[in-house]
Write an enzyme that holds these catalytic residues in place. Structure first.
Site, mmCIF file in Angstrom:
data_model
loop_
_atom_site.group_PDB
_atom_site.id
_atom_site.type_symbol
_atom_site.label_atom_id
_atom_site.label_comp_id
_atom_site.label_asym_id
_atom_site.label_seq_id
_atom_site.Cartn_x
_atom_site.Cartn_y
_atom_site.Cartn_z
ATOM 1 N N PRO A 30 -82.300 -85.332 -73.823
ATOM 2 C CA PRO A 30 -82.059 -84.117 -74.599
ATOM 3 C C PRO A 30 -82.235 -82.857 -73.753
ATOM 4 C CG PRO A 30 -84.243 -84.968 -75.071
ATOM 5 C CD PRO A 30 -83.588 -85.957 -74.156
ATOM 6 N N TYR B 212 -67.930 -70.940 -75.494
ATOM 7 C CA TYR B 212 -67.794 -72.059 -76.432
ATOM 8 C C TYR B 212 -67.547 -71.604 -77.863
ATOM 9 C CZ TYR B 212 -70.411 -74.569 -72.749
ATOM 10 O OH TYR B 212 -70.851 -75.117 -71.578
ATOM 11 N N GLY C 194 -76.747 -85.063 -76.852
ATOM 12 C CA GLY C 194 -75.776 -84.638 -77.832
ATOM 13 C C GLY C 194 -76.443 -84.444 -79.182
ATOM 14 N N CYS D 80 -67.436 -54.829 -69.002
ATOM 15 C CA CYS D 80 -66.098 -54.253 -69.130
ATOM 16 C C CYS D 80 -65.024 -55.333 -69.164
ATOM 17 C CB CYS D 80 -65.864 -53.229 -68.039
ATOM 18 S SG CYS D 80 -66.863 -51.761 -68.351
HETATM 19 C C1 LIG Z 1 -75.803 -81.667 -70.282
HETATM 20 C C2 LIG Z 1 -76.278 -83.042 -70.272
HETATM 21 C C3 LIG Z 1 -77.276 -83.452 -71.172
HETATM 22 C C4 LIG Z 1 -77.895 -82.541 -72.194
HETATM 23 O O1 LIG Z 1 -77.037 -82.201 -73.239
HETATM 24 P P1 LIG Z 1 -77.599 -81.368 -74.500
HETATM 25 O O2 LIG Z 1 -76.427 -81.178 -75.378
HETATM 26 O O3 LIG Z 1 -78.127 -80.070 -73.969
HETATM 27 O O4 LIG Z 1 -78.693 -82.130 -75.116
HETATM 28 C C5 LIG Z 1 -77.714 -84.753 -71.079
HETATM 29 N N1 LIG Z 1 -77.190 -85.622 -70.169
HETATM 30 C C6 LIG Z 1 -76.225 -85.252 -69.293
HETATM 31 C C7 LIG Z 1 -75.705 -86.246 -68.318
HETATM 32 C C8 LIG Z 1 -75.741 -83.959 -69.312
HETATM 33 O O5 LIG Z 1 -74.779 -83.600 -68.454
#
Ligand SMILES: *Cc1c(COP(=O)(O)O)cnc(C)c1O
Length: 406
Positions: A266, A308, A224, A334
């Site tokens: 990440p 998003y 995140g 389209c």
């Molecule tokens: C998608 C995901 C991530 C990576 O999220 P980012 O926002 O791309 O860093 C990490 N852990 C899990 C379990 C995920 O599903």
């Protein structure tokens, strides 16, 4: 994010020269730089970076990550297989699926990949099948809202992800009655951490929960980590977050016989800014209300703006000195297929190349063949070299899996 340098612009034009458009271009040095930011920010912890490969899973990228020494976070058995093919040891792969079959979960567990379970009933089934023979990580939902976008937040109360922090006693009962070995606790709260303190509240809940599990060897805080998309965007303050998290971890470890490692997952943070998506302008169309710049791509290749409402900075790399004008940049699919509304871009002419920044994560991996379109080529720039890592598809790729029953 910062404006594109002249060297970068010339490199991108060179990629177009060699490969044509549309093409995804990734920079190895940016990936390495982002990884080094994490390892130095978390220098006080026993850190393992598990690259979340759903962001970008092309083999050359996975092999590069392996070379850099990351682990891999996967969400499907196919991603596990991609990781194994790229040379990752099973023990360096974490499997964090959602709603998969027990057959798939068992198959991955038997490969020796670290399993992460996020459902009470599945934990129970796993315990009665494997007992203490296969260690398991448990994914906790701490019910914190770490991000701004509902659709990319996974920690809130209505989320399908994780076992509620309020069900911990139930987890402990299952673990005890099957004699299971819980070697990790995990949380992944959402896609954008805007506020380190909100994240740390979730971490606090996880550390408290961790007291009940003596076999832990790691705690995993997911991801995140927000990266800047707009010129004035705020990014997660990684250094501040890391300092606080490392301090809390040290306090936790002080009371344990076996210190636990810190895992993070990440995706975007490692690859988003490393990637640029390049398209060519097919048509410039003036209507009564706007000027459309229509490119040789669409949401079939880069779906994030439509899915998003995400922002990708767009640069006209063919006419950098052009007078800025206001455009709506759209694709050739389209259906409503808008990359950007009312965007100020250096004057766009037919044939110009538009560069979409921050396209490394969830770009190619979300691409499809909708409208019968071929998926783009991919290129890696490494040590100043332009390396093709995926060719453009052909019409034969499009029909490869079809069967004619006649
Ligand atoms: C998608 C995901 C991530 C990576 O999220 P980012 O926002 O791309 O860093 C990490 N852990 C899990 C379990 C995920 O599903």
């Amino acid at each position: 994010m910062t404006e594109m340098s002249e060297q970068e612009r010339l490199n991108l034009l060179e990629c177009v020269e060699r490969t044509g458009t549309p093409v995804y271009v990734y920079r190895a040095d940016v990936i390495r730089h982002q990884l080094e930011r994490l390892t130095s920010a978390f220098a006080d912890a026993d850190l393992r970076v598990m690259y979340a490969c759903k962001a970008l899973s092309t083999g050359a990228i996975l092999r590069y990550m392996n070379e850099l020494g990351t682990g891999l976070d996967t969400v499907s058995i196919q991603e596990v297989q991609l990781g194994l093919r790229a040379g990752f040891e099973p023990s360096r792969i974490l499997y964090t699926p959602s709603m998969v079959s027990f057959e798939e979960l068992s198959a991955v567990a038997k490969i020796g990949v670290q399993i992460n379970i996020d459902t009470i009933s599945v934990l129970e089934q796993f315990g009665s099948t494997f007992g203490n023979t296969i260690p398991v990580c448990v994914r906790i939902n701490p019910h914190i809202m770490a991000g701004g976008n509902e659709r990319i937040s996974t920690g809130h109360i209505d989320s399908k992800f994780g076992i509620s922090i309020h069900q911990l006693r139930h987890v402990e009962r299952i673990v005890a009655s099957h004699g299971m070995c819980i070697n990790g606790l995990h949380m992944h709260t959402g896609s954008d951490i805007l506020d380190a303190d909100v994240f740390l509240q979730g971490a606090e809940l996880l550390f408290n929960a961790a007291e009940a599990f003596p076999d832990l060897t790691f705690v995993d805080f997911g991801s995140g980590f927000k990266v800047p998309y707009k010129p004035d965007d705020i990014a997660t303050d990684i250094e501040e977050l890391a300092t606080k998290l490392c301090q809390r971890l040290a306090a936790f470890n002080a009371n344990r016989s076996q210190p636990v490692a810190l895992w993070i997952e990440p995706g975007k943070f490692l690859v988003s800014q490393a990637g640029t998506f390049l398209t060519r302008v097919n048509v410039v169309k003036q209507t009564t209300s706007t000027v459309f710049a229509g490119v040789d791509s669409g949401f079939n290749h880069l779906i994030r703006p439509m899915l998003y409402n995400s922002y990708h900075h767009i640069t006209n790399i063919s006419n950098p000195a052009g007078t800025p004008r206001v455009y709506s940049v759209v694709g050739y699919i389209c259906e409503t297929d808008t990359f950007a509304w009312d965007r100020k871009i250096a004057e766009i002419r037919q044939g110009d190349v538009l560069a979409f920044s921050n396209a490394g994560a969830y770009g190619f991996t979300m691409a499809s063949n909708y409208n019968g379109r071929l998926r783009p080529a991919e290129v890696l720039i490494r040590d100043g070299e332009i390396l093709p890592i995926r060719r453009r598809e052909t019409i034969d790729d499009l029909v490869r899996t079809e069967i004619d029953p006649t």
